[in-house]
Design an enzyme around this catalytic site. Sequence first.
Site, PDB file in Angstrom:
ATOM      1  N   GLY A 177      -7.656   9.695  10.083  1.00 34.48           N
ATOM      2  CA  GLY A 177      -7.943   9.803  11.513  1.00 34.48           C
ATOM      3  C   GLY A 177      -8.977  10.836  11.893  1.00 34.48           C
ATOM      4  O   GLY A 177      -9.233  11.059  13.077  1.00 34.48           O
ATOM      5  N   ASN A 226      -8.441   2.155  10.244  1.00 36.03           N
ATOM      6  CA  ASN A 226      -7.678   1.809  11.437  1.00 36.03           C
ATOM      7  C   ASN A 226      -8.205   2.585  12.645  1.00 36.03           C
ATOM      8  O   ASN A 226      -8.763   2.021  13.579  1.00 36.03           O
ATOM      9  CB  ASN A 226      -6.200   2.085  11.211  1.00 36.03           C
ATOM     10  CG  ASN A 226      -5.317   1.649  12.388  1.00 36.03           C
ATOM     11  OD1 ASN A 226      -4.126   1.874  12.373  1.00 36.03           O
ATOM     12  ND2 ASN A 226      -5.862   1.035  13.412  1.00 36.03           N
ATOM     13  N   THR A 227      -8.072   3.919  12.603  1.00 41.52           N
ATOM     14  CA  THR A 227      -8.440   4.746  13.755  1.00 41.52           C
ATOM     15  C   THR A 227      -9.896   4.572  14.155  1.00 41.52           C
ATOM     16  O   THR A 227     -10.221   4.566  15.352  1.00 41.52           O
ATOM     17  CB  THR A 227      -8.162   6.229  13.454  1.00 41.52           C
ATOM     18  OG1 THR A 227      -6.813   6.376  13.015  1.00 41.52           O
ATOM     19  CG2 THR A 227      -8.386   7.086  14.679  1.00 41.52           C
ATOM     20  N   ALA A 231      -9.296   5.942   4.709  1.00 36.74           N
ATOM     21  CA  ALA A 231      -9.104   7.066   5.635  1.00 36.74           C
ATOM     22  C   ALA A 231     -10.353   7.922   5.781  1.00 36.74           C
ATOM     23  O   ALA A 231     -11.070   8.190   4.818  1.00 36.74           O
ATOM     24  CB  ALA A 231      -7.938   7.964   5.209  1.00 36.74           C
ATOM     25  N   GLY A 232     -10.597   8.343   7.026  1.00 38.73           N
ATOM     26  CA  GLY A 232     -11.665   9.286   7.315  1.00 38.73           C
ATOM     27  C   GLY A 232     -12.962   8.689   7.800  1.00 38.73           C
ATOM     28  O   GLY A 232     -13.859   9.410   8.232  1.00 38.73           O
ATOM     29  N   LYS A 270       0.860  -1.178   0.000  1.00 35.67           N
ATOM     30  CA  LYS A 270       0.000   0.000   0.000  1.00 35.67           C
ATOM     31  C   LYS A 270       0.900   1.233   0.000  1.00 35.67           C
ATOM     32  O   LYS A 270       1.685   1.454   0.933  1.00 35.67           O
ATOM     33  CB  LYS A 270      -0.924   0.024   1.209  1.00 35.67           C
ATOM     34  CG  LYS A 270      -1.862   1.229   1.161  1.00 35.67           C
ATOM     35  CD  LYS A 270      -2.409   1.580   2.522  1.00 35.67           C
ATOM     36  CE  LYS A 270      -3.006   2.988   2.463  1.00 35.67           C
ATOM     37  NZ  LYS A 270      -3.408   3.477   3.783  1.00 35.67           N
TER      38      LYS A 270
END
Length: 325
Positions: A228, A276-277, A254-255, A167
Amino acid sequence: MNVYVNGETKQYAESISVADIVDDLGLANKRIAVELNKEILPFNQYAETRVKSEDCLEVVQAIGGGQEDSFSVAGQQFKSRLLVGTGKYKDMQETRLAIEASGAEIVTVAIRRTNIGQTPGEPNLLEVISPDKYTILPNTAGCFTADDAVRTCRLARELLGGHKLVKLEVLADQKTLLPDIVETLAAAELLVKEGFDVMVYTNDDPIIAKRLEEIGCVAVMPLAAPIGSGLGVCNPYNILTIVENANVPILVDAGVGTASDAAVAMELGCDGVLMNTAIAAAQNPILMASAMKKGIQAGREAYLAGRMPRKRFASASSPVDGLIG
């Protein structure tokens, strides 16, 4: 002698029985039907019927109708459309349980920050997310130049024994963590030339997404919002345009903040979502991982079902003919 079984040539000894061939195929005591030279062979004749050279057998069984819903990256099929990261968890145990609850098959690893191969006695991340169970996706997180990203991918390939799937993300600055598109394009082009299978993080610009596809990236991963941030899909029409014009998998990266955000991404037709976050920073990461799994599934099913058209005015669910009054 040659015997044709389900269209393939197989070698068997002379005077072998149909029952012996069925057993060789691992189908003994299974609910099957057999056709020998285009004639149906009753089950009670399998043992006594001898097969001759050049005979043709068709062996069939019942299976579920239709095709399994999966997506492909670099020639590999995946059932789970949820991809997860490994950072920000409180410990390895929580990491393991959250990943298991997510049902993810692809797990990202930030090469510069993981404890892979560090001091003896430290927990090893690859013991938690074994390459035998998961597809490990090395991530160039923390790279701010094309050169650093390319070097990191080369190290990942060495670390993981020739692993080609990576990635790519090249960030512009520490505050926004938005992608540096110029550096991303340069890194992607070089990595593809070196034989890497590149899944690339980018902004939600349809023009850049198409350019990355044309370079040879195996998947394009536009952001929903800054890394995040948990803001969800901020520009759904941009994502939709990227999906509609793509010939490679499109995965939102993301987001995402909660399960409804993941569902929105999937309803737009994305092939998957990486996060992830959103899981690791939840008050209960393991429960959130389970929720994300369900959100992805719900969004995918809604996309396949085809939503009703939006209307400006009401439309009665029940017929209005025959009302009293």
